[in-house]
Write an enzyme that holds these catalytic residues in place. Structure first.
Site: not given
Lengths: 94, 472, 466
Positions: C64, C139, C163
């Site tokens: 990420k 996210s 997330s």
């Protein structure tokens, strides 16, 4: 709670975020909604409760031993402006 | 009625590393931005971890200042934006929900008066700023060196118990001595001690004066500020709450920024640093292994060496002098005399030349030689005093005395020659010698002048007496 | 599966296996947009060759884009960091490298992790591979997509309020938010420090556990990590396993989700699990309390972005007040700015006790509630998300609608307990995930439960045809 543009401006100063007038007008309704949403917690019975600041109880310390850090090139690598090995920042006087 | 409160910041520069990262705490004389890491540079994702010896330092200082020590070590974020801030918040300590300073409610005694210490905080220093095209107020931009960013500080905050500039200076001198004795701060390094002085007169608003770097500076800055405020009041100007900057070159305070609205620092406990519960044993261990404090050392010097309180205080409050004294006292046993010479002669000469004892070439060996020469009559008091600046420069006193002919003349023949010469130049006076005994003193004076005081006045007196008896 | 990659390398060599990865990525990226930055193929192949002797043999991993990777651009999905190249690796990256993984690229995310759909990214949204008109969750949306579309076997995400679990649920894959303090945050660009953890994502239980093992453990550089027992010796049997279902959460989930959950619960029952409905309580206070804490911490963490040492620094002339205000206003997107303003408000004088402290008290009550439930139950169960994946654009204009998606997941962040999302079914082709929460520091217990659940759902290696 009465949310005025004045409050938004005050927060802009506190957070150093200069919004345009258009942005301010767009944002104000959302901020109102969210603050009302936050205010829900005012209904909770909390007088005898201790705040929980952190999920873990305690931390560890670090031994006082020097370790290698960054090279000068690495330290300056992402700065938008450098001069003579220094990082250039804005002025402090009015 | 003057009220003065101090916020003194001292660098924890005897630690090996910075407060929250493992960069060296020795940043002097390094090229800019060569003593940094992701943490002290404030890079995204970097995290602080507390230096365990910073806790030791804080506990020692708190103990020396008779303070209550917190059972947890906790930190808060103090938010403000500024070019020298690597994160635009400072990790410091704050008294609030979930957070506390490391120690509270202590005192330091000055001239028998207790100056209360409100609290001690552990906190970090920001980067160093250079103002390339002017000053902090006029430079078009700022250049930043993060070598200093993240260095540990102790902030020591007093109640406004100080009442005049001299007291403020004395307070900082005593505090400095304590910190030196604990080896918490090395005051030879640049920026080791900085004070913010809060001054108010006649019960008015307080003005904060920043950038005060030494006890002497504090005395001068506060004196200036008191005078400025009084002058303003006399011309009907009201003193507003503000922050001023001490210009140590022009010796004035200048306005920095108005503090009419309190800055909202939005303190909250730093979520990267949960509280550390300080074990009792840790505090006990630190206290047990603390170096000797000034208070104790003063008592010991009095008891062990028979010094009086004044002597002991002067020596201890300038630690180098006390260290030098005790070193010399191993060989030289006239302790009170030794102390007097160090205080009245050595200290005076060092001050004249504005150098510290440890930066001079003075050795205990040489001082002892000088004192021994005076003790056994080889040199006069004046010569002893004149030798002090020489041994400060590292010159061997015995050699110097011989090379410069400073030994007291004890050879009777040599003295008699001088006496004869003086008498022959002062025949008129000599005639009066029989009636007026003071004439002999005059003659002694003339002889001493001739030999540049390198004689024992008693011996001269006796030789003159016997010469006069011869003549008559 | 990791084991498939290992077999491939053993049989066919690194170059062949990694080239296939790139073929797949090249084919799918235009549709899915999982990545913000892709490392070039030759670099990855060379890196992989150099570490093939180690455990993972050069396995390409997706990371990420809020996790610091030395020499690889790390943007946090923001214009503020669109040109930022870190000079250091996060601890989790070092640990992965030491086991022989290589980084394929940095995945798309909501800007500074602030969002539940990956739509606030400065670089545009990612798309759900099961339905390209829908969001992949957020996210960590890019990581979820990369896993589900088989671009990679394992990926790292971060989880502040759900997330990792939201994209896991919406993409039909597995995602763990570890117990707070078990995975180092050193190198994770902070959004809300007391709530978030880096965590593993994978298409099956075994890979999930392998990745967690590698990245977890005490780190001297992170004062919020704890030492914990990494012994993995607990045998889980579903027969007699005590499961507490959060009724108040279930009731607030959509009928579609409840439908799929009911089938799953039946399966568990038929294996002998003891299922009991429990009440969490404080249900109206949980989300506001979470957002109050998250936004406060965020406003503080994002103060450092001023364009001086790094980041968007277009404005240089003027005082710091002028330049910082301008750089930050242009560098940050509107959701981020909103949260910074609100966070500043909450921490400001006069409001701190009313909001921040009260939110922390609610946090305490919620912690007591879950601890209590876990005294008499082995795990807590709920749907991971209250709804099916919404269509792109559906929730993004209404903040409260977006925040409401987090109700089921924030509990674990507030309390620090571990929570894992497992795929349990589909509703009209859209994946539905169930969330198990366990006792604090019992992550291996939870992961072993996931293995058992996987055996009965048979939902491993799910991937759509695109």
């Amino acid at each position: 709670m009465d949310i005025e543009i004045e409050l938004i401006r005050k927060l802009e100063t506190l957070a150093l975020l200069k919004l345009s007038e258009e942005e301010e007008n767009n944002i104000i309704n959302d901020i109102k909604k969210i603050l009302d949403f936050f205010n829900t917690i005012q209904k909770a019975q909390l007088s005898d409760v201790e705040p929980l600041f952190h999920p873990i109880k305690s931390t560890h310390l670090r031994p006082d031993e020097v370790k290698n850090g960054l090279t000068k090139e690495e330290a300056l690598a992402n700065a938008s402006s450098v001069e003579g090995g220094y990082i250039r920042g804005p002025r402090t006087g009015e | 009625m003057v009220k003065i409160g101090l916020e003194v910041h001292v660098h924890l520069n005897t630690l090996n590393t910075k407060l929250f990262c493992s960069c060296s705490s020795n940043y002097e004389d390094k090229e800019p931005n060569t003593n940094v890491c992701p943490v002290c540079l404030g890079l995204p994702g970097a995290l602080p971890v507390v230096n365990e010896r910073a806790l030791t330092m804080a506990v020692m200082v708190a103990t020396a200042l008779h303070m209550e020590i917190s059972h947890i070590l906790s930190f808060s974020r103090k938010h403000y934006f500024y070019p020298d801030m690597s994160k635009n918040y400072q990790i410091t300590q704050y008294d609030g929900p979930g957070s506390t300073a490391i120690a509270y409610n202590g005192w330091i005694e000055i001239n028998g008066k207790k100056i209360r210490i409100r609290r001690i905080n552990i906190e970090e220093d920001p980067a160093k700023s250079i103002y390339p095209t002017g000053s902090i107020l006029t430079s078009k931009y700022t250049l930043l060196d993060y070598n200093r960013s993240g260095i540990g500080l102790l902030e020591i905050v007093t109640e406004p118990d100080l009442e005049n500039p001299k007291e403020a200076r004395q307070f900082m001198e005593v505090l400095r001595s304590i910190l030196e004795h604990l080896d918490v701060t090395n005051f030879e390094l640049e920026g080791a001690m900085r004070a913010d002085c809060n001054v108010s007169v006649e019960g008015g608003e307080r003005v904060e004066v920043k950038n005060v770097g030494s006890p002497k500076d504090a005395e001068a800055a506060i004196a200036y500020e008191i005078a400025r405020q009084n002058a303003a009041l006399r011309s009907g100007v009201k003193i507003r709450r503000e922050t001023r900057h001490w210009d140590s070159i022009r010796k004035v305070t200048v306005p920095l920024r108005s503090k009419e609205t309190e800055e909202d620092y939005r303190y909250f406990p730093d979520p990267d640093l949960p509280p550390y519960y300080i074990p009792h044993e840790t505090i006990d261990k630190i206290i047990k292994s603390m170096p000797e404090l000034p208070e104790s050392r003063i008592d010991r010097l009095i008891k062990q060496y028979g010094l009086d309180e004044y002597q002991a205080q002067v020596l201890v409050y300038q630690k180098q002098l006390a260290d030098f004294f005790e070193e010399a006292a191993k060989e030289y046993k006239q302790y009170k005399r030794l102390a007097n010479v160090i205080i009245n002669e050595v200290q005076r000469r060092l001050n004249e030349r504005e150098i510290e004892l440890k930066n001079s070439k003075l050795s205990t060996e040489h001082l002892i030689k000088v004192l021994a020469m005076e003790d056994n009559g080889s040199i006069s008091v004046k010569t002893m005093k004149d030798l002090i600046p020489k041994i400060i420069d590292g010159i061997d006193p015995e050699q110097y005395v011989i090379q410069n002919n400073l030994l007291i003349i004890t050879d009777v023949t040599a003295l008699e020659n001088v006496i004869n010469s003086v008498i022959s130049k002062n025949i008129e006076v000599v005639r009066k010698a029989k009636q007026d005994p003071k004439v002999v003193d005059f003659l002694v004076g003339m002889v001493m002048k001739e030999v540049k005081k390198r004689a024992n006045p008693k011996q001269v007196y006796e030789l003159i007496q016997s010469k006069l008896r011869e003549i008559s | 599966m990791i084991s498939e990659y290992i077999k491939c390398v053993t049989d066919e060599g690194i170059e062949e296996c990694i080239s296939r990865v790139y073929d797949r990525v090249t084919k799918l990226e235009p549709k899915l947009h999982a990545f913000i930055t892709l490392v070039d193929k030759d670099t990855v192949i060379n890196n992989a060759k150099q570490v093939r002797s180690r455990k993972l043999m050069g396995l390409p991993v997706a990371v990420k884009d809020n996790i610091s990777t030395k020499g690889i651009r790390t943007t946090c999905g923001s214009r503020m960091l669109s040109e930022y190249v870190p000079v250091y690796d996060a601890t989790v990256i070092e640990r992965l490298a030491s086991k022989g993984a290589t980084i394929l690229g940095k995945t798309n995310m909501d800007e500074f992790a602030m969002g539940s759909t990956t739509e606030t990214s400065f670089f545009g949204p990612s798309r759900n591979p099961w339905d390209l008109t829908r969001v992949p969750g957020g996210s960590s949306g890019g990581s979820g997509v990369a896993i589900a579309s088989k671009m990679v076997e394992i990926a790292l995400g971060s989880d502040t309020g759900g997330s990792i679990r939201a994209p896991a649920s919406f993409n039909g894959v597995y995602g763990l938010k570890p117990s707070y303090g078990t995975v180092s945050r050193y190198g994770l660009v902070a959004y809300a420090n007391s709530l978030e953890q880096i965590g593993p994502m994978a298409r099956n239980a075994s890979d999930l556990k392998i990745l967690f093992s590698i990245i977890s453990g005490f780190d001297i550089k992170d004062a919020t990590t704890v030492s914990f027992d990494k012994k993995d010796d607990v045998d889980i049997k579903l027969n007699g396993f005590r499961i507490g279902i959060l009724k108040d959460i279930m009731d607030r989930s959509s009928p579609e989700v409840q439908n799929v959950m009911s089938s799953f619960i039946e399966k568990l029952s038929s294996e002998g699990a003891l299922i009991e409905e429990v009440q969490l309580g404080y249900i109206d206070y949980i989300l506001p309390a979470y957002y109050i804490i998250a936004m406060s911490e965020a406003s503080s963490n994002l103060a450092r972005f001023d364009g001086v040492r790094y980041g968007y620094g277009r404005y240089k002339e003027g005082t710091w007040i002028q330049t910082f205000s301008a750089n930050r206003a242009e560098g940050f997107g509107s959701e981020v700015k909103k949260r910074i303003l609100l966070g500043s408000f909450i921490l400001s004088a006069g409001y701190y006790d009313e909001y921040y402290i009260k939110a922390l008290k609610i946090r305490k009550l919620v912690k007591e509630s879950v601890d209590n439930i876990l005294k008499s139950h082995d795990v807590i169960l709920s749907p991971t998300m209250p709804i099916l994946p919404p269509k792109l654009g559906d929730v993004i204009d209404d903040p409260l609608k977006m925040y409401a998606m987090d109700l089921n997941t924030v509990v674990a962040n507030l309390t620090g307990i571990p929570a894992v999302s497992v795929p349990v079914g589909f509703y009209q082709g859209l994946p539905v995930g169930a969330q198990f929460m366990g006792k604090y520091l019992n992550d291996f217990f939870l992961l072993n439960l996931v293995s058992e659940v996987e055996k009965i759902t048979k939902m491993a290696e799910l991937t759509p045809s695109i």
